[in-house]
Design a protein around this motif. Structure first.
Motif, PDB file in Angstrom:
ATOM      1  N   ALA A  14     -24.604 -45.673  64.501  1.00  0.00           N
ATOM      2  CA  ALA A  14     -25.888 -45.124  64.936  1.00  0.00           C
ATOM      3  C   ALA A  14     -25.831 -44.958  66.450  1.00  0.00           C
ATOM      4  CB  ALA A  14     -27.019 -46.058  64.554  1.00  0.00           C
ATOM      5  N   ILE A  15     -26.004 -43.726  66.887  1.00  0.00           N
ATOM      6  CA  ILE A  15     -25.961 -43.415  68.310  1.00  0.00           C
ATOM      7  C   ILE A  15     -27.304 -42.825  68.702  1.00  0.00           C
ATOM      8  CG2 ILE A  15     -24.813 -42.064  70.106  1.00  0.00           C
ATOM      9  CD1 ILE A  15     -22.377 -41.987  68.152  1.00  0.00           C
ATOM     10  N   GLU A  16     -27.948 -43.421  69.700  1.00  0.00           N
ATOM     11  CA  GLU A  16     -29.233 -42.901  70.169  1.00  0.00           C
ATOM     12  C   GLU A  16     -28.994 -41.904  71.281  1.00  0.00           C
ATOM     13  OE1 GLU A  16     -31.869 -46.053  71.235  1.00  0.00           O
ATOM     14  OE2 GLU A  16     -32.244 -46.557  69.148  1.00  0.00           O
ATOM     15  N   ARG A  17     -29.687 -40.768  71.165  1.00  0.00           N
ATOM     16  CA  ARG A  17     -29.597 -39.723  72.180  1.00  0.00           C
ATOM     17  C   ARG A  17     -30.991 -39.301  72.588  1.00  0.00           C
ATOM     18  NH1 ARG A  17     -25.118 -36.756  68.809  1.00  0.00           N
ATOM     19  NH2 ARG A  17     -23.306 -37.889  69.541  1.00  0.00           N
ATOM     20  N   GLY A  18     -31.122 -38.881  73.824  1.00  0.00           N
ATOM     21  CA  GLY A  18     -32.410 -38.445  74.336  1.00  0.00           C
ATOM     22  C   GLY A  18     -33.113 -39.573  75.059  1.00  0.00           C
ATOM     23  N   GLU A  19     -34.297 -39.252  75.556  1.00  0.00           N
ATOM     24  CA  GLU A  19     -35.087 -40.239  76.292  1.00  0.00           C
ATOM     25  C   GLU A  19     -36.546 -40.155  75.874  1.00  0.00           C
ATOM     26  OE1 GLU A  19     -34.526 -39.957  80.493  1.00  0.00           O
ATOM     27  OE2 GLU A  19     -32.359 -39.845  80.333  1.00  0.00           O
ATOM     28  N   GLY A  20     -37.249 -41.261  76.008  1.00  0.00           N
ATOM     29  CA  GLY A  20     -38.680 -41.307  75.713  1.00  0.00           C
ATOM     30  C   GLY A  20     -38.998 -40.872  74.290  1.00  0.00           C
TER      31      GLY A  20
END
Length: 76
Positions: A14-20
């Motif tokens: 699981a890779i998180e991308r982006g912000e807010g």
């Protein structure tokens, strides 16, 4: 389901991308795991995530590809 399929699991990253509010998790199958007689697992990686410090690797029950695609869309 054969006995082998019950003992086989999948490795996913699981890779998180982006912000807010735009932050999303993307899931990728990166390998498989096989249960040993003593309950431990052998892990076989097809891919190693490049950013291990920001990637979560999970051991999950093996699911057919069709169900996996539905789950990936739901997680996004």
């Amino acid at each position: 389901m054969t006995n082998e399929k019950k003992k086989m699991k999948q490795l996913v990253a699981a890779i998180e991308r982006g912000e807010g509010d735009e932050k999303k998790s993307y899931w990728t199958r990166i390998g498989v795991a096989f249960e040993n007689r003593d309950g431990s697992y052998n892990l076989r990686f097809d891919f190693i995530p490049a950013r291990l410090d920001t990637t979560t690797v999970q051991l999950r029950d093996f699911e057919p590809k069709d169900r996996e695609k539905d789950g990936a869309q739901a997680a996004a």
